[in-house]
Design a protein around this motif. Structure first.
Motif, PDB file in Angstrom:
ATOM      1  N   PRO A   1       0.800  -1.228   0.000  1.00 17.84           N
ATOM      2  CA  PRO A   1       0.000   0.000   0.000  1.00 17.84           C
ATOM      3  C   PRO A   1       0.831   1.275   0.000  1.00 17.84           C
ATOM      4  O   PRO A   1       0.426   2.283  -0.579  1.00 17.84           O
ATOM      5  CB  PRO A   1      -0.815  -0.131   1.298  1.00 17.84           C
ATOM      6  CG  PRO A   1      -0.866  -1.598   1.577  1.00 17.84           C
ATOM      7  CD  PRO A   1       0.434  -2.142   1.089  1.00 17.84           C
TER       8      PRO A   1
ATOM      9  N   ARG B   1      -7.074  -7.678  -6.092  1.00 17.65           N
ATOM     10  CA  ARG B   1      -6.471  -8.709  -5.245  1.00 17.65           C
ATOM     11  C   ARG B   1      -7.256 -10.008  -5.396  1.00 17.65           C
ATOM     12  O   ARG B   1      -8.297 -10.047  -6.035  1.00 17.65           O
ATOM     13  CB  ARG B   1      -6.479  -8.261  -3.779  1.00 17.65           C
ATOM     14  CG  ARG B   1      -5.778  -6.944  -3.554  1.00 17.65           C
ATOM     15  CD  ARG B   1      -5.884  -6.494  -2.123  1.00 17.65           C
ATOM     16  NE  ARG B   1      -5.141  -7.359  -1.222  1.00 17.65           N
ATOM     17  CZ  ARG B   1      -5.058  -7.162   0.095  1.00 17.65           C
ATOM     18  NH1 ARG B   1      -5.676  -6.131   0.635  1.00 17.65           N
ATOM     19  NH2 ARG B   1      -4.380  -7.980   0.858  1.00 17.65           N
TER      20      ARG B   1
ATOM     21  N   LEU C   1      -7.407  -3.298  -3.503  1.00 18.67           N
ATOM     22  CA  LEU C   1      -6.567  -2.462  -2.654  1.00 18.67           C
ATOM     23  C   LEU C   1      -6.576  -1.059  -3.233  1.00 18.67           C
ATOM     24  O   LEU C   1      -6.251  -0.865  -4.405  1.00 18.67           O
ATOM     25  CB  LEU C   1      -5.140  -3.020  -2.600  1.00 18.67           C
ATOM     26  CG  LEU C   1      -4.146  -2.230  -1.739  1.00 18.67           C
ATOM     27  CD1 LEU C   1      -4.576  -2.238  -0.287  1.00 18.67           C
ATOM     28  CD2 LEU C   1      -2.741  -2.824  -1.882  1.00 18.67           C
TER      29      LEU C   1
ATOM     30  N   SER D   1       2.932  -5.441  -5.389  1.00 18.02           N
ATOM     31  CA  SER D   1       2.018  -5.664  -4.267  1.00 18.02           C
ATOM     32  C   SER D   1       1.310  -7.005  -4.398  1.00 18.02           C
ATOM     33  O   SER D   1       1.178  -7.757  -3.429  1.00 18.02           O
ATOM     34  CB  SER D   1       0.989  -4.528  -4.203  1.00 18.02           C
ATOM     35  OG  SER D   1       0.055  -4.754  -3.181  1.00 18.02           O
TER      36      SER D   1
END
Length: 683
Positions: A379, A404, A410, A469
């Motif tokens: 993040p 995700r 996210l 991520s």
């Protein structure tokens, strides 16, 4: 002018537009002829200062621009309004030229009173025409709702005020000797001077207020507009800035023709900008044009102010000692000294104010890259991307959405989310991994081709951050799956050993002890028991072999991958043609097992379902990747049939090593199984 005009896609309408264009050109020619033949020091030139052909040229240009609009948009009411406005300017300019030519101190030609009346009185409607252009741009309609009421009220009020001026007696005209046949009050209504003294300021106020209302309407329309309509409104904004630039540059000039040219430019610029806005709003990048025009305007005003200030100081200090040549030299030197550094600074300041730091492309990309290097994964990196995009483009809100697993998202944001936003996809290797959320309205939200390239550079880093991520999550999930799979495998082996092999061996031990005690007393029975024990031991050995086979097929160590696959085909009684190089010692153990399982499952499917006569297996190493292909001449797979557990297992086994597997049915018949297994990921 009505706020909505009917569709004009008729030949008659096109003929009417052509007539207006030709008429404007003819009037322009007549006006030039009259201006050239007029006495520049005569009474007519005093009453009508300046060439009327300038206004006729404006009228002709307006007629041409109106024709351009109506050719592309025949139903556009704004184009018809501009056409009639061009005719109005042409007649007004012709009246001025005729007054200059026809009136002298001693004589006047026929029609002089009419031309003078039109010039001095009907010109009062010009503010109304300008207000209508602003109120109706760009779609030829007033603003909806209350805006329509305000538009009609402004139009009617200005029309009444202009009519009062038209019928009022003349006042404020130059004091010049005129022939007896010239009547300056022709067509006027006798009105007491006291009434005129009150009415004139009111009419002037109404005209100014009407123009202000029309400008406010432009602002309101701009704030409500979006997309293409907003681009058109930006062209109008550019024309206002360009008009200011022309006025600044022409300030202080006392050359008649240059002043006429400046006046023509000021009046023609809005019409030209409006035409481009309606016909081709994407002709150039309007945002860049706005910035550069504003920079030139501020730059010209600053240099002019500096020149005036310096000349005033020098004049106060030196008085008449300065010659014209010295004044010119001072102005040139001052302009040269100020121009370059001032222009660069102004350009940077204006760009940042209007469109953010998007012109500083390298700084934006390098700054984001540096930030990502020092920011924790996940993040925090997405938040850094959002802040970098907001800083580069000067927008109040930026959101970065990343998909995700499990349908979750996210989201990292910068600023407060506006009501209207637009989404731009974030792609990584042609796969969408998220979205970039930007405001849908505002000058800074408009992206030119150059801006899109900068955004692409930033988004690529955003995609990398988003992918990073996701990979962090996938790695963690993979670790959890590996640990779970390991523990499950250990549990299975423990259960097989504890529940199967352990009790079986214990039973063999007890039976051997019992047989040993009976060998001396009953050899025959002991011999039978030993035979039974032998069968049990063989069963145990088979269980051990099954357990070992589940861990790693022994045939791979005994025969190699190619030999083990041939053995499988022989066991299934399937003729198999194998084309493969010598792979002994070249493949990691995980790749060998995956290839063995994939081909084994495929061979089983061929033997059970394909009704094939033979199959062909081809193995080869290409760029540290094992390519395998198994093709058969069977009936193939029905297109409507869903993939079974076996086919899904093929893909899963390949994906575990970072590879791919696919099953296709070529038009020639049969089924082809292809798999790509990278060696490095398995080593």
């Amino acid at each position: 002018m009505p706020d909505r005009l009917p569709d004009r896609r008729t030949p008659t309408a096109r003929v009417a537009v052509g007539v207006l264009v030709v008429l404007g050109a003819v009037i322009l020619g007549l006006a030039v002829r009259l201006d050239v033949g007029a006495d520049p020091d005569g009474a007519g030139a005093t009453l009508a200062a300046g060439w009327g052909s300038t206004y006729c040229l404006l009228g002709a240009v307006l007629a041409v621009l109106a024709a351009v609009i109506l050719v592309h948009r025949p139903d556009q009411g704004f184009g018809w309004g501009m056409a009639w406005l061009g005719l109005f300017w042409s007649v007004d300019g012709l009246s001025q030229s005729y007054v200059r030519f026809a009136i002298s101190s001693d004589d006047a030609l026929d029609g002089s009173n009419l031309a003078l009346w039109f010039l001095n009185r009907v010109g009062a409607y010009l503010p109304l025409s300008l207000a209508l252009l602003l109120l109706l741009f760009p779609d030829g309609r007033f603003l909806p709702g209350r805006g329509r009421v305000v538009g009609w009220t402004t139009t009617l009020t200005m029309a009444v005020a202009a009519t009062i001026v038209v019928i009022s007696p003349a006042h404020g005209l130059p004091d010049v000797r005129l022939p007896a046949e010239i009547d300056l009050d022709a067509g006027s209504v006798p009105i007491p001077d006291a009434v005129i003294a009150v009415a004139n300021p009111i009419c002037l106020f109404v005209s100014v207020a009407g123009l202000l209302v029309s400008m406010i309407a432009v602002v309101v329309r701009y704030r409500r507009s979006q997309g293409l309509e907003r681009d058109r409104m930006r062209w109008l904004a550019w024309s206002v800035i360009a008009m200011a630039l022309v006025l600044v540059v022409s300030a202080g000039l006392e050359v008649d023709h240059l002043n006429d040219a400046a006046l023509f430019a000021v009046m023609a610029l809005p019409a030209a900008a409006m035409t481009i806005g309606i016909v081709r709003p994407g002709l150039v990048a309007i945002d860049d044009l706005l910035v550069r025009t504003l920079v030139w305007t501020v730059l010209a005003a600053t240099i002019l102010a500096a020149d005036v200030a310096v000349i005033a100081v020098l004049d106060a200090l030196l008085g008449d000692a300065m010659q014209r040549r010295q004044v010119v030299l001072v102005v040139l030197l001052l302009s040269v000294v100020l121009y370059a550094p001032l222009r660069l600074r102004l350009l940077r300041v204006v760009q940042r104010l209007l469109v953010g730091r998007r012109q500083e492309r390298y700084d934006a990309v390098a700054g984001l890259a540096s930030t990502l290097e020092t920011t924790d994964e996940g993040p925090e990196q997405l938040a850094a991307v959002a802040q970098a995009v907001a800083s580069a483009f000067g927008v109040a809100y930026v959101g970065v959405e990343v998909d995700r697993g499990g349908g979750e998202k996210l989201l990292a944001t910068y600023g407060e989310r506006p009501a209207a936003v637009r989404l731009l996809p974030i792609s990584y290797r042609e796969a969408e991994v998220g979205r970039l959320v930007l405001p849908a309205r505002g000058l800074r939200s408009r992206l030119s081709a150059r801006d899109e390239r900068l955004l692409g550079d930033l988004v690529r880093q955003a995609a990398t951050a988003a992918r990073t991520s996701r990979l962090v999550e996938e790695v963690q999930e993979s670790r959890e799956r590996l640990v779970t799979a390991r523990e499950e495998e250990r549990r299975r082996i423990r259960r097989d050993l504890h529940d199967g092999l352990g009790p079986a061996l214990s039973g063999v031990v007890f039976q051997l002890d019992a047989t040993r005690m009976r060998v001396g007393s009953d050899p025959s029975a002991a011999q039978q028991e030993l035979a039974t024990i032998s069968e049990q031991v063989q069963t145990i050995v088979a269980d051990v072999r099954r357990l070992v086979h589940d861990l790693r097929p022994p045939a791979l160590d005994d025969r190699g991958l190619v030999g083990a696959l041939r053995q499988q085909a022989d066991r299934l009684e399937l003729p198999l043609d194998v084309q493969a190089p010598d792979l002994d010692g070249l493949l990691p153990a995980a790749v060998e097992v995956a290839a063995y399982r994939i081909v084994g499952e495929a061979l089983t499917n061929v033997a059970r379902h394909a009704r094939a006569r033979r199959a062909c297996l081809r193995l080869e190493l290409v760029d540290d990747t094992l390519h395998l292909e198994l093709a058969d001449d069977g009936v193939g797979i029905d297109a409507e049939r869903q993939a079974g557990v076996g086919l899904v297992g093929l893909r899963e086994r390949a994906a575990e090593l970072g590879g791919t597997a696919e099953v296709t049915c070529p038009p020639t018949g049969g089924t082809v199984v292809r798999a790509r297994l990278p060696l490095r990921s398995a080593s």
